[in-house]
Design a protein around this motif. Sequence first.
Motif, PDB file in Angstrom:
ATOM      1  N   SER A 137       4.904  31.487  -0.068  1.00 38.99           N
ATOM      2  CA  SER A 137       5.927  31.605  -0.666  1.00 38.99           C
ATOM      3  C   SER A 137       7.189  32.185  -0.465  1.00 38.99           C
ATOM      4  N   ALA A 138       7.054  33.018  -0.481  1.00 38.10           N
ATOM      5  CA  ALA A 138       8.025  34.316   0.175  1.00 38.10           C
ATOM      6  C   ALA A 138       8.426  34.510   1.759  1.00 38.10           C
ATOM      7  N   THR A 139       7.293  33.832   2.551  1.00 37.16           N
ATOM      8  CA  THR A 139       7.713  33.659   3.461  1.00 37.16           C
ATOM      9  C   THR A 139       8.567  32.158   3.573  1.00 37.16           C
ATOM     10  N   VAL A 140       8.295  31.214   3.271  1.00 36.86           N
ATOM     11  CA  VAL A 140       9.420  29.654   3.400  1.00 36.86           C
ATOM     12  C   VAL A 140      10.854  30.119   2.690  1.00 36.86           C
ATOM     13  N   ALA A 141      10.561  31.188   1.857  1.00 38.53           N
ATOM     14  CA  ALA A 141      12.038  31.620   1.502  1.00 38.53           C
ATOM     15  C   ALA A 141      12.575  32.364   1.669  1.00 38.53           C
ATOM     16  N   CYS A 142      12.181  33.232   2.421  1.00 33.00           N
ATOM     17  CA  CYS A 142      12.240  34.227   3.696  1.00 33.00           C
ATOM     18  C   CYS A 142      12.937  33.897   4.636  1.00 33.00           C
TER      19      CYS A 142
ATOM     20  N   LEU B 131      14.462  37.153  -5.143  1.00 29.29           N
ATOM     21  CA  LEU B 131      14.172  37.725  -3.882  1.00 29.29           C
ATOM     22  C   LEU B 131      14.963  38.628  -3.203  1.00 29.29           C
ATOM     23  N   LEU B 132      16.726  38.299  -3.279  1.00 27.14           N
ATOM     24  CA  LEU B 132      17.935  38.445  -2.296  1.00 27.14           C
ATOM     25  C   LEU B 132      18.205  40.022  -3.904  1.00 27.14           C
ATOM     26  N   ARG B 133      18.296  39.386  -5.136  1.00 30.28           N
ATOM     27  CA  ARG B 133      17.911  41.038  -5.614  1.00 30.28           C
ATOM     28  C   ARG B 133      17.526  41.492  -5.821  1.00 30.28           C
ATOM     29  N   HIS B 134      15.986  41.175  -5.896  1.00 29.36           N
ATOM     30  CA  HIS B 134      14.783  42.786  -5.619  1.00 29.36           C
ATOM     31  C   HIS B 134      14.730  43.475  -3.638  1.00 29.36           C
TER      32      HIS B 134
ATOM     33  N   SER C 235       5.198  40.828   1.722  1.00 25.39           N
ATOM     34  CA  SER C 235       3.459  40.902   1.286  1.00 25.39           C
ATOM     35  C   SER C 235       4.377  41.924  -0.363  1.00 25.39           C
ATOM     36  N   THR C 236       4.537  42.609   0.126  1.00 25.17           N
ATOM     37  CA  THR C 236       4.537  43.562  -0.756  1.00 25.17           C
ATOM     38  C   THR C 236       6.312  43.036  -1.552  1.00 25.17           C
ATOM     39  N   LEU C 237       7.496  42.066  -1.244  1.00 25.16           N
ATOM     40  CA  LEU C 237       7.908  41.873  -1.752  1.00 25.16           C
ATOM     41  C   LEU C 237       7.136  40.169  -2.670  1.00 25.16           C
ATOM     42  N   ALA C 238       6.444  40.081  -2.110  1.00 26.49           N
ATOM     43  CA  ALA C 238       5.917  38.720  -3.303  1.00 26.49           C
ATOM     44  C   ALA C 238       5.229  39.605  -4.441  1.00 26.49           C
ATOM     45  N   GLN C 239       4.484  40.077  -3.904  1.00 28.64           N
ATOM     46  CA  GLN C 239       3.065  40.726  -5.037  1.00 28.64           C
ATOM     47  C   GLN C 239       4.070  41.144  -5.992  1.00 28.64           C
TER      48      GLN C 239
END
Length: 147
Positions: free
Chosen positions: A57-62, A32-35, A45-49
Amino acid sequence: MASEHLTEDLLLLTRLLRPSRHTDMTQQQYWLLRHLRCSAPQSISTLAQALGITTGSATVACQRLEKAGLITRKRQEQDERVVHVSLTEQGRQQIDAVRQQRREALTHLLEVLDESEQQELQRLVERLLDAAEVQGLGEIKKHDSHH
């Protein structure tokens, strides 16, 4: 079969090089950080995709990464349902440090090969990356030296 053995060896090698071996960061947090390091701020949503994970999952990680001071989340004024995520300077420094550690570990590992073996490995890896790109296995950014 030789290909089964090769597959298992490659999987073992990827496990040895994963970021969580060298930091407290999970693989999902690393990617996620690398992206974010390689792209502009994005909606969750764009990040998750892009990462192939659910929006939840992306929300929790963020949320976890924001608490650690590595990212910021900001609701869009026009549509409060949309949350944009961006890397903080601390996040930028941490992802750069982890990537440098991974590079150093891999460089050290490659020292067991002589120059011609390294060149042959490079050629083979490039073929695999090209095949992965053609098969649509993910975004591949070759020679991504500073992101």
